[in-house]
Design a protein around this motif. Structure first.
Motif, PDB file in Angstrom:
ATOM      1  N   ARG A 297     -16.296 -70.412  17.358  1.00  0.00           N
ATOM      2  CA  ARG A 297     -15.014 -70.441  16.646  1.00  0.00           C
ATOM      3  C   ARG A 297     -14.013 -69.646  17.460  1.00  0.00           C
ATOM      4  O   ARG A 297     -14.217 -68.454  17.712  1.00  0.00           O
ATOM      5  N   THR A 298     -12.987 -70.312  17.943  1.00  0.00           N
ATOM      6  CA  THR A 298     -12.006 -69.599  18.768  1.00  0.00           C
ATOM      7  C   THR A 298     -10.917 -69.005  17.876  1.00  0.00           C
ATOM      8  O   THR A 298     -10.449 -69.633  16.932  1.00  0.00           O
ATOM      9  N   ILE A 299     -10.547 -67.783  18.202  1.00  0.00           N
ATOM     10  CA  ILE A 299      -9.534 -67.072  17.416  1.00  0.00           C
ATOM     11  C   ILE A 299      -8.184 -67.119  18.124  1.00  0.00           C
ATOM     12  O   ILE A 299      -7.148 -67.338  17.541  1.00  0.00           O
ATOM     13  N   LYS A 300      -8.269 -66.907  19.437  1.00  0.00           N
ATOM     14  CA  LYS A 300      -7.051 -66.838  20.235  1.00  0.00           C
ATOM     15  C   LYS A 300      -7.364 -67.294  21.651  1.00  0.00           C
ATOM     16  O   LYS A 300      -8.446 -67.019  22.168  1.00  0.00           O
TER      17      LYS A 300
ATOM     18  N   PHE B 279      -8.315 -65.971  29.001  1.00  0.00           N
ATOM     19  CA  PHE B 279      -9.387 -65.520  28.104  1.00  0.00           C
ATOM     20  C   PHE B 279      -9.406 -66.280  26.777  1.00  0.00           C
ATOM     21  O   PHE B 279      -8.394 -66.832  26.349  1.00  0.00           O
ATOM     22  N   VAL B 280     -10.587 -66.258  26.177  1.00  0.00           N
ATOM     23  CA  VAL B 280     -10.736 -66.778  24.821  1.00  0.00           C
ATOM     24  C   VAL B 280     -11.335 -65.667  23.973  1.00  0.00           C
ATOM     25  O   VAL B 280     -12.279 -64.999  24.402  1.00  0.00           O
ATOM     26  N   TRP B 281     -10.814 -65.503  22.781  1.00  0.00           N
ATOM     27  CA  TRP B 281     -11.416 -64.595  21.826  1.00  0.00           C
ATOM     28  C   TRP B 281     -12.156 -65.463  20.811  1.00  0.00           C
ATOM     29  O   TRP B 281     -11.559 -66.405  20.259  1.00  0.00           O
ATOM     30  N   LEU B 282     -13.417 -65.172  20.619  1.00  0.00           N
ATOM     31  CA  LEU B 282     -14.175 -66.083  19.767  1.00  0.00           C
ATOM     32  C   LEU B 282     -15.286 -65.401  18.976  1.00  0.00           C
ATOM     33  O   LEU B 282     -15.665 -64.270  19.263  1.00  0.00           O
TER      34      LEU B 282
ATOM     35  N   THR C   4     -15.490 -60.129  17.165  1.00  0.00           N
ATOM     36  CA  THR C   4     -14.829 -61.095  18.041  1.00  0.00           C
ATOM     37  C   THR C   4     -15.095 -60.710  19.489  1.00  0.00           C
ATOM     38  O   THR C   4     -14.947 -59.547  19.864  1.00  0.00           O
ATOM     39  N   VAL C   5     -15.555 -61.687  20.275  1.00  0.00           N
ATOM     40  CA  VAL C   5     -15.880 -61.429  21.681  1.00  0.00           C
ATOM     41  C   VAL C   5     -14.785 -62.006  22.564  1.00  0.00           C
ATOM     42  O   VAL C   5     -14.296 -63.105  22.312  1.00  0.00           O
ATOM     43  N   LYS C   6     -14.413 -61.264  23.593  1.00  0.00           N
ATOM     44  CA  LYS C   6     -13.425 -61.757  24.562  1.00  0.00           C
ATOM     45  C   LYS C   6     -14.183 -62.325  25.759  1.00  0.00           C
ATOM     46  O   LYS C   6     -14.986 -61.633  26.382  1.00  0.00           O
ATOM     47  N   VAL C   7     -13.943 -63.601  26.040  1.00  0.00           N
ATOM     48  CA  VAL C   7     -14.711 -64.292  27.080  1.00  0.00           C
ATOM     49  C   VAL C   7     -13.753 -64.888  28.107  1.00  0.00           C
ATOM     50  O   VAL C   7     -12.684 -65.369  27.749  1.00  0.00           O
TER      51      VAL C   7
END
Ligand code: ZN
Length: 204
Positions: free
Chosen positions: A143-146, A151-154, A180-183
């Protein structure tokens, strides 16, 4: 009902009469006709690919017909010089060409599809669900947040499922990690490149 007819046929691509040639059998000169024949695989009579060529020598004086390869060594060398050097025409490779075009078309289409999916993801900042195949062949979601260009925060889904058809069974809100993980976006792009992303859709 479609009946597929396939098999082989032979096509003559070159025929000529060399003046300097002599028949080893009757000794007549300038009486030999040389013909180059190509054997072709066909499907519905469309040539797919050649597989064999032959130079056939026919003496019009004594009706002797031969291929140089079946002759005694000294004659073999003599007739070798009279063989046709004509190239196999390109249309006899039609099947191979069509197949190559088909593969190319498929590859381009696949790239386009992946790009479309990716642009869906990076256009807009709505929360999205990404369904994808994991390294061990199961299926799960993110699930992506931003999303930014780097980067993707998910949130990871903590469950996986063996069959893609049942992926909705693990789609519940409570299945996602709370942190939330930043990838790096490269990781997501890699999933696309490997064709592992099955579907992307926004959450309402
Ligand atoms: Zn002859």
């Amino acid at each position: 009902m479609i009946v597929y007819i396939s098999g082989t046929y032979q096509i003559s691509i070159h025929s000529y009469r060399p003046k300097e040639i002599k028949c080893y059998n009757c000794n007549a000169s300038s009486q030999i006709i040389v013909e180059k024949k190509v054997s072709v695989y066909h499907l519905m009579y469309i040539p797919i690919s050649p597989y064999k060529t032959k130079n056939i020598f026919t003496c019009t004086s004594c009706n002797n017909e031969f291929e140089p390869k079946n002759l005694k060594p000294e004659n073999k060398t003599y007739y070798k010089n009279f063989k046709s050097k004509k190239w196999i025409p390109i249309w006899l490779f039609s099947g191979v060409i069509i197949i190559l075009f088909g593969i190319g078309y498929f590859a381009v289409n696949q790239i386009k599809k992946n790009e479309e999916k990716l642009s869906k993801l990076t256009n807009g900042d709505q929360t999205q669900i990404i369904q994808y195949e994991t390294d061990n062949g199961n299926y799960t979601t993110l699930r992506t947040i931003k999303i930014t260009s780097d980067f993707v925060w998910l949130n990871y889904n903590e469950y996986e499922i063996e069959k893609y058809d049942f992926i909705y069974q693990i789609g519940g809100e409570g299945n996602y990690s709370t942190d939330t993980v930043k990838v790096d976006i490269k990781i997501i792009k890699e999933l696309f490149k490997q064709g592992k992303v099955k579907k992307i859709y926004p959450i309402k």
